[in-house]
Design an enzyme around this catalytic site. Structure first.
Site, mmCIF file in Angstrom:
data_model
loop_
_atom_site.group_PDB
_atom_site.id
_atom_site.type_symbol
_atom_site.label_atom_id
_atom_site.label_comp_id
_atom_site.label_asym_id
_atom_site.label_seq_id
_atom_site.Cartn_x
_atom_site.Cartn_y
_atom_site.Cartn_z
ATOM 1 C CD GLU A 273 -2.450 -0.949 2.792
ATOM 2 O OE1 GLU A 273 -2.167 -0.353 3.647
ATOM 3 O OE2 GLU A 273 -3.400 -1.802 2.981
ATOM 4 N N GLY A 275 2.140 4.807 -0.609
ATOM 5 C CA GLY A 275 1.468 6.091 -0.934
ATOM 6 C C GLY A 275 2.488 7.101 -1.323
ATOM 7 C CB CYS A 344 -1.596 36.662 11.631
ATOM 8 S SG CYS A 344 -3.395 36.123 11.331
ATOM 9 C CE1 TYR A 373 -0.222 10.704 3.518
ATOM 10 C CE2 TYR A 373 2.135 10.738 2.967
ATOM 11 C CZ TYR A 373 0.687 10.242 3.225
ATOM 12 O OH TYR A 373 0.586 8.620 3.281
HETATM 13 N N1 LLP Z 1 -1.388 1.923 4.734
HETATM 14 C C1 LLP Z 1 -1.866 2.532 5.675
HETATM 15 C C2 LLP Z 1 -2.865 1.779 6.625
HETATM 16 C C3 LLP Z 1 -1.681 3.726 6.250
HETATM 17 O O1 LLP Z 1 -1.965 4.214 7.464
HETATM 18 C C4 LLP Z 1 -0.665 4.571 5.591
HETATM 19 C C5 LLP Z 1 -0.364 6.095 5.766
HETATM 20 C C6 LLP Z 1 -0.486 4.025 4.233
HETATM 21 C C7 LLP Z 1 -0.710 2.721 3.611
HETATM 22 C C8 LLP Z 1 0.576 4.927 3.292
HETATM 23 O O2 LLP Z 1 1.727 5.367 3.912
HETATM 24 P P1 LLP Z 1 3.058 5.974 2.946
HETATM 25 O O3 LLP Z 1 3.342 4.737 2.009
HETATM 26 O O4 LLP Z 1 2.550 7.035 2.303
HETATM 27 O O5 LLP Z 1 3.986 6.205 3.988
HETATM 28 N N2 LLP Z 1 0.522 13.075 6.893
HETATM 29 C C9 LLP Z 1 1.999 12.206 6.934
HETATM 30 C C10 LLP Z 1 1.804 10.896 6.619
HETATM 31 C C11 LLP Z 1 0.590 10.068 7.214
HETATM 32 C C12 LLP Z 1 0.744 8.541 6.889
HETATM 33 C C13 LLP Z 1 -0.469 7.928 7.296
HETATM 34 N N3 LLP Z 1 -0.653 6.406 6.927
HETATM 35 C C14 LLP Z 1 2.917 13.058 6.283
HETATM 36 O O6 LLP Z 1 2.773 13.940 6.030
HETATM 37 O O7 LLP Z 1 4.259 12.451 6.486
#
Ligand code: LLP
Length: 424
Positions: A273, A275, A344, A373
């Protein structure tokens, strides 16, 4: 290969100058490179060759329909965390049976919508959710294919706000309690257990935490099979890191070699998965300098993008590289500055204490590694319209989400009927 490079002194996204996009859509905006998205996908897909595995793109990183469609065309499924994301995945053409529904708190109405749409897999994170899903599936007269997300209690060595695989985190079922949860799932008539899921955190720059977690889950799978469960799938989650500053995240080949080694002989179909890894480096945020304010301690460069457009620096102390869109002369002197937005709040900054070539009002800057993100976490705080998203593909570009007008923003709100009109 970078898809954002200087050519003839001007920063390009593939074959298009960022300045020409700014001239047409205005500043600020997000810009995604289709070539970079495809290259990231290809690295992942190539790394998986020969494995019984598939990719469900974690849409939370960037859920723009054009981005999801691009991955869908290359064979991606989707990892979703809300009915809204499900609707986006379906609208982008991802087949329902390639959708995985994750999340720590799904409401009965959301589970119902997912089952009605026919999503392929629901990753359940608690015993209470097992019971709720069983009841909802019973009402609909269907059997829900589920995995149980376990929390393997490993340290992902990432930022506290994005680590998920420790006992202290709210995610998944404690691996030590997992057998009981699987036993419960086995007794519930409207659930079909198909596998085990994990996700240990985000922006991981080492493979060791994955190795540790997989070893733990592998032992669990063996126990579960002894308990009589049919475990055919192992969802490994996402989390692979990207380069913001000087990180050295593992290559996909390196990561896959570890996964292949640790899952050898397990006879499970694997799901990933990712992202951030697919979209992060494929996007930038472009912003225009409003004014420069020299101070005695440092210089403030005030730009027209702010914390509402990119919250990561404020929320996670995240470091994003900043480059001028017009290439500085190699011998240009630098000044120490903070790049800040017009909001601000002292927390409104994109970068602090950077040594950048002198910038002046009207200059454009580019914030790198903003494809993940970024836009998805933006808000309209201060009634600042959500900024447009643009996709470049070769020498073409298209606005894939336009900037709303202020009228559109205001038209979503209502004055209660009992309030009187303000008299002129
Ligand atoms: N699968 C699950 C169950 C997740 O909770 C997440 C991310 C992913 C896959 C994808 O993770 P990635 O491959 O993108 O690391 N807003 C934060 C990141 C939050 C990630 C939450 N879960 C940031 O800007 O660093």
């Amino acid at each position: 290969m970078s898809f954002f490079t200087y050519k003839n002194g001007e920063m390009h996204a593939e074959g298009v100058t960022l300045a020409s996009i700014a001239a047409q859509v205005g500043s600020p905006f997000y810009c995604y490179s289709a070539g970079a998205l495809r290259a990231a996908w290809k690295e992942f897909a190539d790394g998986m060759k020969g494995m019984n595995a598939s990719i469900c793109y974690a849409m939370k990183a960037n859920s723009n329909l054009a981005v999801v469609r691009l991955f869908g065309e290359m064979g991606a499924g989707a990892d979703i965390v809300s009915v809204g994301e499900m609707r986006r995945a379906l609208a982008a053409g991802i087949p329902a049976n390639r959708i995985i529904y994750s999340g720590v708190g799904k409401k009965p109405s959301e589970l119902m919508a997912a089952l009605e749409a026919g999503v392929g897999q629901i990753n359940v994170e608690s015993s209470a959710e097992l019971e709720t899903l069983n009841a909802v599936a019973g009402q609909l007269g269907v059997k829900a294919d589920i995995t149980i997300r376990v929390n393997p209690d490993v340290d992902a060595k990432t930022h506290a706000k994005i680590t998920t695989g420790r006992k202290e985190n709210k995610f998944g079922i404690d691996i030590d309690l997992a057998r009981e949860a699987f036993a419960l799932a086995g007794r519930l008539p409207n659930l079909k257990v198909v596998g085990v899921a994990m996700h240990i955190g985000s922006q991981l720059t080492e493979v060791q935490p994955y190795r540790d977690a997989i070893v733990r889950v592998r032992e669990l799978i063996t126990q579960l099979r002894t308990d009589g469960h049919k475990i055919d799938r192992f969802d490994i989650g996402g989390g692979l890191g990207i380069v913001y500053a000087d990180e050295t995240p593992p290559s996909i080949a390196e990561f896959m070699a570890v996964v292949a080694k640790e899952t050898a002989g397990l006879d499970c179909e694997l799901t990933f998965e990712p992202g951030r890894r697919l979209v992060g480096e494929a996007g930038v945020l472009v912003s225009e300098v409003i004014l420069v304010k020299p101070g005695s301690a440092k210089t403030f460069v005030i730009v027209d993008a702010a914390m509402n457009d990119l919250i990561r620096p404020t929320l996670y102390e995240a470091w994003h590289d900043i480059m001028p869109v017009r290439q500085p002369r190699p011998d240009a002197a630098t000044i120490r500055c903070d790049i800040v937005g017009p909001i601000c709040e002292s927390g409104d900054f994109l970068a602090q204490n950077r040594d950048l070539p002198p910038l002046a009002a009207g200059d454009l800057i580019m914030v790198r590694s903003a494809g993940a993100y970024g836009a998805v976490m933006s808000s309209s705080y201060n009634t600042r319209p959500l900024i447009p998203e643009v996709m470049v593909d070769g020498t073409r570009f298209a606005v894939v989400r336009p900037r709303p007008t202020i009228e559109e923003m205001l038209s979503a709100e209502r004055i209660p009927p009992w309030m009187e009109k303000i008299k002129a």
